[in-house]
Design a protein around this motif. Structure first.
Motif, PDB file in Angstrom:
ATOM      1  N   PRO A 145      -5.211  15.555  15.839  1.00  0.00           N
ATOM      2  CA  PRO A 145      -3.874  16.091  16.141  1.00  0.00           C
ATOM      3  C   PRO A 145      -3.877  17.500  16.703  1.00  0.00           C
ATOM      4  O   PRO A 145      -3.081  17.820  17.594  1.00  0.00           O
ATOM      5  N   ALA A 146      -4.758  18.361  16.208  1.00  0.00           N
ATOM      6  CA  ALA A 146      -4.771  19.752  16.654  1.00  0.00           C
ATOM      7  C   ALA A 146      -5.173  19.888  18.119  1.00  0.00           C
ATOM      8  O   ALA A 146      -4.911  20.932  18.749  1.00  0.00           O
ATOM      9  N   ARG A 147      -5.785  18.840  18.680  1.00  0.00           N
ATOM     10  CA  ARG A 147      -6.235  18.914  20.080  1.00  0.00           C
ATOM     11  C   ARG A 147      -5.244  18.313  21.058  1.00  0.00           C
ATOM     12  O   ARG A 147      -5.487  18.333  22.266  1.00  0.00           O
ATOM     13  N   VAL A 148      -4.125  17.789  20.564  1.00  0.00           N
ATOM     14  CA  VAL A 148      -3.091  17.283  21.475  1.00  0.00           C
ATOM     15  C   VAL A 148      -2.396  18.485  22.099  1.00  0.00           C
ATOM     16  O   VAL A 148      -1.911  19.371  21.390  1.00  0.00           O
ATOM     17  N   PRO A 149      -2.332  18.567  23.440  1.00  0.00           N
ATOM     18  CA  PRO A 149      -1.784  19.768  24.083  1.00  0.00           C
ATOM     19  C   PRO A 149      -0.295  19.962  23.797  1.00  0.00           C
ATOM     20  O   PRO A 149       0.475  19.014  23.714  1.00  0.00           O
ATOM     21  N   ARG A 150       0.087  21.225  23.620  1.00  0.00           N
ATOM     22  CA  ARG A 150       1.492  21.604  23.460  1.00  0.00           C
ATOM     23  C   ARG A 150       1.865  22.488  24.642  1.00  0.00           C
ATOM     24  O   ARG A 150       1.149  23.437  24.960  1.00  0.00           O
TER      25      ARG A 150
ATOM     26  N   ASP B  85      -4.073   9.623  16.363  1.00  0.00           N
ATOM     27  CA  ASP B  85      -3.961   8.348  15.651  1.00  0.00           C
ATOM     28  C   ASP B  85      -3.383   8.523  14.251  1.00  0.00           C
ATOM     29  O   ASP B  85      -3.578   7.678  13.381  1.00  0.00           O
ATOM     30  N   GLY B  86      -2.645   9.599  14.033  1.00  0.00           N
ATOM     31  CA  GLY B  86      -2.153   9.892  12.704  1.00  0.00           C
ATOM     32  C   GLY B  86      -1.219   8.846  12.143  1.00  0.00           C
ATOM     33  O   GLY B  86      -1.264   8.534  10.938  1.00  0.00           O
ATOM     34  N   LEU B  87      -0.364   8.276  12.987  1.00  0.00           N
ATOM     35  CA  LEU B  87       0.586   7.278  12.496  1.00  0.00           C
ATOM     36  C   LEU B  87      -0.140   6.060  11.949  1.00  0.00           C
ATOM     37  O   LEU B  87       0.207   5.558  10.873  1.00  0.00           O
ATOM     38  N   TRP B  88      -1.131   5.579  12.685  1.00  0.00           N
ATOM     39  CA  TRP B  88      -1.788   4.373  12.197  1.00  0.00           C
ATOM     40  C   TRP B  88      -2.687   4.658  11.012  1.00  0.00           C
ATOM     41  O   TRP B  88      -2.894   3.810  10.145  1.00  0.00           O
ATOM     42  N   ALA B  89      -3.215   5.873  10.930  1.00  0.00           N
ATOM     43  CA  ALA B  89      -3.990   6.242   9.739  1.00  0.00           C
ATOM     44  C   ALA B  89      -3.102   6.169   8.495  1.00  0.00           C
ATOM     45  O   ALA B  89      -3.524   5.683   7.437  1.00  0.00           O
ATOM     46  N   ALA B  90      -1.854   6.631   8.623  1.00  0.00           N
ATOM     47  CA  ALA B  90      -0.919   6.554   7.501  1.00  0.00           C
ATOM     48  C   ALA B  90      -0.587   5.110   7.165  1.00  0.00           C
ATOM     49  O   ALA B  90      -0.433   4.739   5.997  1.00  0.00           O
TER      50      ALA B  90
END
Length: 271
Positions: A62-67, A151-156
């Motif tokens: 998640p921290a590497r997704v550009p903002r 992939d945070g949603l599917w990890a949850a």
């Protein structure tokens, strides 16, 4: 002869190409609501270990997704790409909910059919949301898959794959409820940037997500009642056990209340 609802749902989960997944989800919902899918009496709930995924987007931490700032078209496209990724995953979350837990012991008779109807309908909504955002992305000169995602949603989802109450607590009542908290601010920022088209899409998603959270609360209450548990206490326990990141501020108390989440349902979990 009616098509098996289980087979139709599995076909959604096994569709990898994003637009094909969304279209298959919408077709499955139409068939279900039209009575053309058979709700198998021997519902087995055998779920693919992981839904099929396209080669792109590339998944990163998640921290590497550009903002990016929303003052630029590239920044607005990045925001909408993140929304598209959420909605794409949400299609699978809804259909996985129906397939995985449609045979749960707490669901019988009319309750089981109503549960399936709710989550197939929600999957249809998520597919339509994905299609709406995809069209807007194309208008901004990009497409889903062009940017990195996580992939945070599917990890949850996988952390709650063993228990219907845990999945209801985390997917709609934590993850989707968080959407109610942050989306109004995103809408305001898009409007300030002069992008009313994107803002209007998010407004539609926001309004309909309230109903999704409400369904999660309704079914958690049902499951807990059948188990002889208090749904608020169960929610608190499951969030602490299954969602180590915890809840975040700020919260949209008005939207949460509209969805049936009164403050004492979640406030003790806030930092």
């Amino acid at each position: 002869m009616s098509v098996s609802a289980q087979d139709a749902i599995i076909a959604v989960l096994q569709s990898a190409e994003p637009q094909a997944k969304a279209q298959r989800a919408r077709e499955t919902a139409s068939l279900w609501h039209g009575g053309a899918l058979a709700s198998d009496p021997d519902w087995h709930g055998r779920v693919p270990v992981r839904p099929a995924r396209p080669e792109r987007p590339h998944l990163v931490p998640p921290a590497r997704v550009p903002r990016r700032r929303l003052t630029s078209e590239a920044g607005r496209a990045a925001l909408l790409h993140a929304v598209a990724h959420i909605e794409f995953n949400a299609i699978d979350l809804a259909f996985d909910m129906a397939l995985r837990f449609g045979s749960a012991a707490e669901l019988d008779g009319d309750a089981r059919h109503a549960f399936l109807t709710d989550w197939i309908r929600i999957g249809d909504d998520e597919a339509r949301h994905f299609q709406m955002v995809s069209v807007r992305l194309s208008e901004l000169g990009t497409a889903y898959g062009d940017l990195d995602a996580h992939d945070g949603l599917w990890a949850a989802a996988m952390a709650t794959s063993d228990d219907i109450a845990a999945r209801l607590a985390i997917a709609p009542l934590v993850l989707e409820a968080r959407g109610l908290d942050v989306t109004p601010g995103m809408i305001e920022r898009l409007q300030s940037a002069g992008d009313d088209d994107s803002a209007n899409i998010l407004r539609t998603i926001y309004t309909e997500e309230i109903g999704h959270v409400a369904a999660g609360r309704r079914w958690l209450d049902h499951v807990c009642e059948r188990r002889g548990e208090d749904s608020r206490e169960t929610f608190h326990r499951l969030v602490r056990e299954r969602f180590p990141g915890g809840l975040k501020l700020p919260v949209n108390a008005l939207a949460r209340a509209e969805a049936g989440l009164e403050p004492d349902f979640y406030e003790t979990l806030l930092p």
